[in-house]
Design a protein around this motif. Structure first.
Motif, short mmCIF file in Angstrom:
data_model
loop_
_atom_site.label_atom_id
_atom_site.label_comp_id
_atom_site.label_asym_id
_atom_site.label_seq_id
_atom_site.Cartn_x
_atom_site.Cartn_y
_atom_site.Cartn_z
N GLY A 83 39.05 35.45 42.70
CA GLY A 83 38.41 35.63 43.99
C GLY A 83 37.70 36.95 44.17
N ILE A 84 38.03 37.95 43.35
CA ILE A 84 37.31 39.22 43.43
C ILE A 84 36.12 39.16 42.49
CG2 ILE A 84 39.41 40.47 44.04
CD1 ILE A 84 39.44 41.59 41.19
N THR A 85 35.22 40.12 42.62
CA THR A 85 34.02 40.12 41.79
C THR A 85 34.14 41.12 40.64
OG1 THR A 85 32.93 41.82 43.12
CG2 THR A 85 32.59 39.52 43.78
N CYS A 86 33.28 40.93 39.66
CA CYS A 86 33.26 41.85 38.52
C CYS A 86 32.99 43.28 38.99
CB CYS A 86 32.18 41.42 37.54
SG CYS A 86 32.58 39.96 36.57
N GLU A 87 32.07 43.46 39.93
CA GLU A 87 31.74 44.81 40.37
C GLU A 87 32.91 45.47 41.12
OE1 GLU A 87 28.36 44.95 42.91
OE2 GLU A 87 29.28 43.78 44.52
N GLU A 88 33.76 44.68 41.74
CA GLU A 88 34.93 45.25 42.42
C GLU A 88 35.93 45.80 41.41
OE1 GLU A 88 35.79 43.02 46.53
OE2 GLU A 88 35.61 41.62 44.84
N ALA A 99 34.60 49.08 40.26
CA ALA A 99 34.72 50.10 41.32
C ALA A 99 36.10 50.74 41.33
CB ALA A 99 34.41 49.48 42.67
N VAL A 100 37.13 49.95 41.03
CA VAL A 100 38.49 50.51 40.97
C VAL A 100 38.59 51.52 39.84
CG1 VAL A 100 40.91 49.96 40.47
CG2 VAL A 100 39.60 48.52 42.04
N ARG A 107 30.63 45.57 35.84
CA ARG A 107 29.69 46.64 36.11
C ARG A 107 29.23 46.56 37.55
NH1 ARG A 107 25.12 44.25 32.43
NH2 ARG A 107 25.26 46.29 31.46
N GLN A 108 28.66 47.67 38.01
CA GLN A 108 28.09 47.70 39.35
C GLN A 108 26.98 46.66 39.46
OE1 GLN A 108 27.43 51.70 41.14
NE2 GLN A 108 28.17 52.52 39.18
N GLY A 109 26.99 45.91 40.55
CA GLY A 109 25.94 44.93 40.79
C GLY A 109 26.25 43.54 40.29
N ASP A 110 27.28 43.37 39.46
CA ASP A 110 27.62 42.03 38.98
C ASP A 110 28.57 41.37 39.97
OD1 ASP A 110 28.62 39.72 37.64
OD2 ASP A 110 28.13 40.62 35.71
N LYS A 111 28.07 40.39 40.68
CA LYS A 111 28.84 39.74 41.73
C LYS A 111 29.49 38.44 41.28
CE LYS A 111 25.87 41.82 45.26
NZ LYS A 111 26.85 42.90 45.53
N THR A 112 29.62 38.25 39.97
CA THR A 112 30.34 37.09 39.45
C THR A 112 31.77 37.09 39.98
OG1 THR A 112 29.02 37.17 37.42
CG2 THR A 112 31.04 35.86 37.37
#
Length: 385
Positions: free
Chosen positions: A280-285, A288-289, A325-330
């Motif tokens: 349920g979370i995204t790759c960019e999240e 970010a951690v 990575r930043q921007g990847d919303k998969t």
């Protein structure tokens, strides 16, 4: 095959020409070291079976490893191999014309390692009435969520990776040649376990030492390890073409203050990112951690920290789809699999640790069971005395 055709339909592609050997394997089971010459899988949206087209001497390999009808395995003459006048794509265009596929919307993997500029030029020349569309990574995205059988294979690869890493860590000593350690790594990778053997990984062992640890993608030499060397080991277990990479860093003798502190930062960031993962979370999240965690110690890292992986052939075990990575919303889903490799490489040294993992129903499961720490090996006897 059904999911691939559904994706073709959504992209407006009627015929998909597949040259990536991992995608060929995924759809048909084809498994041979023949990707150094041109070969292709033709998937037609309204035909039950695809067609394999390849070099004559590889046709029996397709018969031995795929589920295709033998009449769907077509070979081109050997005078097309590395010829200055003939090209395998001339033959492919001829076959597509003969079977009535020459005026359709055709997808090609334009950014595949295995599809050259000349391939595209010759296809367009041989199929002037076709409409070509970019189908790069179309099948790769279908492969993103793994089946239970694929997860089983990757767990076996993870066990091989852990055993191989143990062999590597035990083998690195002052006075030992890098190439001799590489040889032991290869033996462990291919020998596998008592229950099952290993396959050849898509990437060779990466093992920079000393100042070379400032960059990740160096292999080995015939130099001997020295007291004080920092050594990065990145390798993989591979089972039936499915990969589980693993990276660790060790020091021969007392680690410097800089390497010791950097290892703490990398491990803390890796642990935080691993613990955060869940569906349920995204790759960019996830990235970010990691980024927030290492920032507390004053570090930054611009590059991605991981990527999807699984089935593959040289030169890469990554799937070229989702990246941490930043921007990847998969959005992460159960049974997606990734290699998280948040190394930090500075001007004169670096530290690298990684984990391969699958997204589980509630969190994540790492595929290799191996300590997550900076390993310290004793210095040579001469140095101790």
């Amino acid at each position: 095959m059904l999911k691939t055709k559904e994706r073709m339909a959504s992209e407006g592609i009627e015929v998909m020409l597949i040259t990536d050997p991992a995608n060929m394997h995924y759809l048909t089971g084809y498994d041979g070291w023949s990707f150094y010459v041109h070969q292709m899988l033709v998937v037609m949206i309204d035909e039950e079976q695809p067609i394999w087209i390849g070099r004559g001497q590889d046709a029996n390999g397709a018969k031995a490893t795929t589920w295709l009808y033998h009449q769907n395995i077509i070979s081109y003459p050997d005078d097309h191999v590395q010829s200055l006048t003939k090209h395998p794509m001339d033959f492919v265009a001829k076959i597509l014309t003969e079977i009535g596929q020459s005026k359709r919307v055709i997808g090609v993997e334009k950014d595949s390692y295995y599809f050259t500029a000349m391939c595209f030029i010759r296809l367009k020349a041989g199929l002037p009435n076709a409409v070509f569309k970019d189908g790069t990574n179309l099948v790769n995205w279908v492969r993103l969520v793994k089946s239970p059988k694929e997860i089983e294979y990757m767990k076996k690869a993870g066990k091989i990776a852990g055993m191989t890493m143990q062999t590597a860590v035990e083998s690195v000593e002052a006075g030992v040649r890098e190439c001799d350690v590489a040889a032991k790594i290869y033996r462990a990778q291919i020998s596998g376990t008592k229950e099952y053997g290993g396959d050849y990984p898509a990437i060779v062992p990466l093992m920079p030492a000393g100042r070379k640890t400032s960059t990740p993608h160096l292999t080995w030499s015939d130099d001997c390890y020295k007291d004080g060397d920092t050594v990065i080991l990145e390798l993989a277990g591979c089972y039936k073409r499915y990969h589980a990479p693993l990276a660790r860093t060790l020091v021969i003798g007392q680690p410097s203050h800089e390497v010791s502190e950097l290892s703490k930062v990398v491990i803390e960031g890796l642990n935080a990112a691993i613990d955060f993962i869940k569906p349920g979370i995204t790759c960019e999240e996830v990235e970010a951690v990691w980024r927030t965690t290492i920032a507390k110690s004053g570090f930054t890292k611009d590059s991605r920290i991981g990527y999807s992986l699984g089935l593959n052939y040289p030169p890469d075990w990554g799937e070229h789809t989702a990246s941490l990575r930043q921007g990847d919303k998969t959005v992460l889903q159960p049974n997606m699999t990734f290699h998280m490799i948040p190394g930090i490489w500075l001007d004169d040294y670096g530290v690298e640790l990684s984990e391969s993992f699958r997204v589980s129903e509630a969190g994540c499961e790492v595929l290799a069971d191996y300590p997550r720490e900076l390993f310290v090996k004793p210095a040579s006897i001469e140095d101790v005395s």
